[in-house]
Design a protein around this motif. Structure first.
Motif, PDB file in Angstrom:
ATOM      1  N   ALA A   1     -10.775   5.198  11.127  1.00 22.49           N
ATOM      2  CA  ALA A   1      -9.618   5.926  10.597  1.00 22.49           C
ATOM      3  C   ALA A   1      -8.455   5.887  11.575  1.00 22.49           C
ATOM      4  O   ALA A   1      -7.288   5.714  11.179  1.00 22.49           O
ATOM      5  N   GLU A   2      -8.747   6.057  12.851  1.00 22.01           N
ATOM      6  CA  GLU A   2      -7.701   6.013  13.877  1.00 22.01           C
ATOM      7  C   GLU A   2      -7.026   4.639  13.923  1.00 22.01           C
ATOM      8  O   GLU A   2      -5.799   4.554  14.073  1.00 22.01           O
ATOM      9  N   ALA A   3      -7.830   3.582  13.752  1.00 17.50           N
ATOM     10  CA  ALA A   3      -7.271   2.226  13.760  1.00 17.50           C
ATOM     11  C   ALA A   3      -6.362   2.009  12.559  1.00 17.50           C
ATOM     12  O   ALA A   3      -5.289   1.403  12.673  1.00 17.50           O
ATOM     13  N   LEU A   4      -6.787   2.523  11.410  1.00 18.00           N
ATOM     14  CA  LEU A   4      -5.967   2.379  10.206  1.00 18.00           C
ATOM     15  C   LEU A   4      -4.634   3.123  10.374  1.00 18.00           C
ATOM     16  O   LEU A   4      -3.589   2.648   9.967  1.00 18.00           O
ATOM     17  N   ALA A   5      -4.690   4.306  10.955  1.00 17.97           N
ATOM     18  CA  ALA A   5      -3.472   5.098  11.180  1.00 17.97           C
ATOM     19  C   ALA A   5      -2.554   4.390  12.179  1.00 17.97           C
ATOM     20  O   ALA A   5      -1.329   4.339  11.991  1.00 17.97           O
ATOM     21  N   GLU A   6      -3.155   3.836  13.219  1.00 18.48           N
ATOM     22  CA  GLU A   6      -2.378   3.156  14.263  1.00 18.48           C
ATOM     23  C   GLU A   6      -1.665   1.917  13.725  1.00 18.48           C
ATOM     24  O   GLU A   6      -0.549   1.610  14.126  1.00 18.48           O
ATOM     25  N   ASN A   7      -2.314   1.227  12.807  1.00 18.76           N
ATOM     26  CA  ASN A   7      -1.753  -0.026  12.269  1.00 18.76           C
ATOM     27  C   ASN A   7      -0.992   0.177  10.961  1.00 18.76           C
ATOM     28  O   ASN A   7      -0.599  -0.811  10.325  1.00 18.76           O
ATOM     29  N   PHE A   8      -0.787   1.436  10.578  1.00 20.68           N
ATOM     30  CA  PHE A   8      -0.100   1.697   9.304  1.00 20.68           C
ATOM     31  C   PHE A   8       1.336   1.192   9.332  1.00 20.68           C
ATOM     32  O   PHE A   8       2.073   1.403  10.301  1.00 20.68           O
ATOM     33  N   LYS A   9       1.718   0.521   8.275  1.00 20.85           N
ATOM     34  CA  LYS A   9       3.099   0.073   8.101  1.00 20.85           C
ATOM     35  C   LYS A   9       3.574   0.481   6.721  1.00 20.85           C
ATOM     36  O   LYS A   9       2.884   0.267   5.733  1.00 20.85           O
ATOM     37  N   LYS A  10       4.761   1.050   6.682  1.00 26.08           N
ATOM     38  CA  LYS A  10       5.305   1.515   5.398  1.00 26.08           C
ATOM     39  C   LYS A  10       5.515   0.341   4.446  1.00 26.08           C
ATOM     40  O   LYS A  10       5.975  -0.727   4.846  1.00 26.08           O
ATOM     41  N   LYS A  11       5.179   0.584   3.177  1.00 27.80           N
ATOM     42  CA  LYS A  11       5.476  -0.407   2.151  1.00 27.80           C
ATOM     43  C   LYS A  11       6.894  -0.197   1.647  1.00 27.80           C
ATOM     44  O   LYS A  11       7.388   0.923   1.613  1.00 27.80           O
ATOM     45  N   LYS A  12       7.535  -1.271   1.235  1.00 19.85           N
ATOM     46  CA  LYS A  12       8.873  -1.144   0.690  1.00 19.85           C
ATOM     47  C   LYS A  12       8.777  -0.688  -0.750  1.00 19.85           C
ATOM     48  O   LYS A  12       7.822  -0.990  -1.440  1.00 19.85           O
TER      49      LYS A  12
ATOM     50  N   ASP B   1      -3.762  16.114 -14.377  1.00 21.38           N
ATOM     51  CA  ASP B   1      -4.371  14.792 -14.334  1.00 21.38           C
ATOM     52  C   ASP B   1      -4.560  14.420 -12.860  1.00 21.38           C
ATOM     53  O   ASP B   1      -3.633  13.952 -12.206  1.00 21.38           O
ATOM     54  N   ASP B   2      -5.760  14.640 -12.352  1.00 17.63           N
ATOM     55  CA  ASP B   2      -6.013  14.405 -10.937  1.00 17.63           C
ATOM     56  C   ASP B   2      -5.857  12.940 -10.548  1.00 17.63           C
ATOM     57  O   ASP B   2      -5.394  12.623  -9.445  1.00 17.63           O
ATOM     58  N   THR B   3      -6.226  12.043 -11.464  1.00 20.67           N
ATOM     59  CA  THR B   3      -6.113  10.615 -11.163  1.00 20.67           C
ATOM     60  C   THR B   3      -4.655  10.202 -11.020  1.00 20.67           C
ATOM     61  O   THR B   3      -4.276   9.505 -10.078  1.00 20.67           O
ATOM     62  N   ALA B   4      -3.822  10.643 -11.975  1.00 27.50           N
ATOM     63  CA  ALA B   4      -2.391  10.327 -11.917  1.00 27.50           C
ATOM     64  C   ALA B   4      -1.748  10.976 -10.695  1.00 27.50           C
ATOM     65  O   ALA B   4      -0.892  10.381 -10.033  1.00 27.50           O
ATOM     66  N   SER B   5      -2.158  12.195 -10.391  1.00 24.47           N
ATOM     67  CA  SER B   5      -1.626  12.895  -9.221  1.00 24.47           C
ATOM     68  C   SER B   5      -1.905  12.098  -7.952  1.00 24.47           C
ATOM     69  O   SER B   5      -1.011  11.868  -7.131  1.00 24.47           O
ATOM     70  N   ALA B   6      -3.162  11.663  -7.795  1.00 20.86           N
ATOM     71  CA  ALA B   6      -3.531  10.891  -6.608  1.00 20.86           C
ATOM     72  C   ALA B   6      -2.774   9.576  -6.541  1.00 20.86           C
ATOM     73  O   ALA B   6      -2.339   9.145  -5.462  1.00 20.86           O
ATOM     74  N   LEU B   7      -2.587   8.932  -7.683  1.00 18.41           N
ATOM     75  CA  LEU B   7      -1.872   7.652  -7.722  1.00 18.41           C
ATOM     76  C   LEU B   7      -0.454   7.806  -7.191  1.00 18.41           C
ATOM     77  O   LEU B   7      -0.003   7.019  -6.352  1.00 18.41           O
ATOM     78  N   TRP B   8       0.264   8.840  -7.663  1.00 16.90           N
ATOM     79  CA  TRP B   8       1.652   9.020  -7.241  1.00 16.90           C
ATOM     80  C   TRP B   8       1.738   9.502  -5.798  1.00 16.90           C
ATOM     81  O   TRP B   8       2.645   9.109  -5.052  1.00 16.90           O
ATOM     82  N   PHE B   9       0.805  10.360  -5.396  1.00 22.35           N
ATOM     83  CA  PHE B   9       0.787  10.784  -3.991  1.00 22.35           C
ATOM     84  C   PHE B   9       0.599   9.578  -3.075  1.00 22.35           C
ATOM     85  O   PHE B   9       1.294   9.433  -2.066  1.00 22.35           O
ATOM     86  N   GLU B  10      -0.351   8.709  -3.438  1.00 20.10           N
ATOM     87  CA  GLU B  10      -0.641   7.574  -2.557  1.00 20.10           C
ATOM     88  C   GLU B  10       0.515   6.576  -2.552  1.00 20.10           C
ATOM     89  O   GLU B  10       0.795   5.950  -1.528  1.00 20.10           O
ATOM     90  N   MET B  11       1.192   6.428  -3.690  1.00 15.96           N
ATOM     91  CA  MET B  11       2.338   5.530  -3.734  1.00 15.96           C
ATOM     92  C   MET B  11       3.421   5.998  -2.758  1.00 15.96           C
ATOM     93  O   MET B  11       3.988   5.196  -2.003  1.00 15.96           O
ATOM     94  N   ALA B  12       3.695   7.301  -2.772  1.00 20.76           N
ATOM     95  CA  ALA B  12       4.702   7.848  -1.852  1.00 20.76           C
ATOM     96  C   ALA B  12       4.189   7.821  -0.409  1.00 20.76           C
ATOM     97  O   ALA B  12       4.949   7.565   0.528  1.00 20.76           O
ATOM     98  N   ALA B  13       2.891   8.063  -0.228  1.00 19.57           N
ATOM     99  CA  ALA B  13       2.313   8.040   1.118  1.00 19.57           C
ATOM    100  C   ALA B  13       2.406   6.648   1.728  1.00 19.57           C
ATOM    101  O   ALA B  13       2.731   6.489   2.909  1.00 19.57           O
ATOM    102  N   ASP B  14       2.142   5.633   0.921  1.00 19.78           N
ATOM    103  CA  ASP B  14       2.225   4.249   1.399  1.00 19.78           C
ATOM    104  C   ASP B  14       3.631   3.907   1.872  1.00 19.78           C
ATOM    105  O   ASP B  14       3.812   3.017   2.712  1.00 19.78           O
ATOM    106  N   ARG B  15       4.617   4.603   1.333  1.00 17.41           N
ATOM    107  CA  ARG B  15       6.007   4.345   1.713  1.00 17.41           C
ATOM    108  C   ARG B  15       6.458   5.239   2.865  1.00 17.41           C
ATOM    109  O   ARG B  15       7.633   5.267   3.211  1.00 17.41           O
ATOM    110  N   GLY B  16       5.502   5.978   3.437  1.00 21.97           N
ATOM    111  CA  GLY B  16       5.800   6.754   4.635  1.00 21.97           C
ATOM    112  C   GLY B  16       6.233   8.182   4.401  1.00 21.97           C
ATOM    113  O   GLY B  16       6.695   8.843   5.341  1.00 21.97           O
TER     114      GLY B  16
END
Length: 215
Positions: A204-215, A130-145
């Motif tokens: 993209a560079e600006a987004l990376a520079e301003n990235f903050k981990k979600k709790k 399930d590519d959609t579910a895979s992306a969802l969980w990857f992004e959730m963990a990515a958002d948390r750093g």
């Protein structure tokens, strides 16, 4: 508090003696207080005791304690049981059980379980692909750093797999993964840069520079 039977205090005291924090390190006292917390069925103590049993190859006993903690919704034990069933440690490999335990740990908020659940959906391990579910969980963990998840969601955005293709997001995540030293992330970052115009790269560079981990 530990003397009075408070299981959390017993466990914390065991950690202090184990690590020598505020007191001289004393493995025997650490073991004593952790055992008291285990007798009280305190999940972190059950989990730590199970890990010590796994180190001694006492797998059947370890799995019993992990199950006790997992039934109390202790995410680390749920995740460890998932890995045990995935790799067949002391039990036959069981993809279905591995998925079930790791899914529970992911839903409990354990970030490495969220990443591994994304892999399971990606690879069809214990569940249909399930590519959609895979992306969802990857992004959730990515958002948390979680760096490995950042590398994985970068690929998803770069290919438009499970998400709408978005080179800006792909490069943002590749930059963050590369900063953490994830293997292959630098090459991925260079690949995305080569196919993007200057404006998108800057975004993209600006987004990376301003990235903050979600709790």
């Amino acid at each position: 508090m530990a003397d009075a039977g408070n299981a959390q205090a017993q466990f914390n005291l065991a950690v202090l003696y184990e690590e020598g924090r505020g007191v001289d390190a004393d493995p025997s006292k650490a073991a004593y207080w952790n055992t008291r917390a285990v007798e009280s069925e305190y999940p972190p103590a059950l989990h730590n005791f199970a890990l010590s049993l796994l180190a001694e190859k006492r797998n059947v006993e370890a799995i019993n304690y992990l199950r006790q903690a997992a039934e109390k919704n202790f995410a680390a034990s749920q995740y460890t049981l998932g890995k045990i069933h995935q790799f067949g440690i002391g039990v036959p490999e069981n993809p279905d059980l591995a998925f079930q335990y790791i899914e529970k740990a992911a839903k409990s908020g354990l970030v490495k379980a969220q990443y591994n659940l994304g892999k399971m959906y990606r690879d069809g391990y214990g569940i249909n692909v399930d590519d959609t579910a895979s992306a969802l969980w990857f992004e959730m963990a990515a958002d948390r750093g979680y760096s490995k998840a950042q590398n994985s969601i970068s690929s998803k955005y770069g290919m438009g797999q499970g998400v709408t293709r978005d080179d800006v997001q792909a490069l943002k995540w590749a930059i963050l993964a590369a900063r953490s030293g994830i293997k292959g992330a630098i090459q991925k970052e260079e690949y995305f840069r080569a196919r993007m115009d200057a404006e998108k790269i800057q975004k993209a560079e600006a987004l990376a520079e301003n990235f903050k981990k979600k709790k």
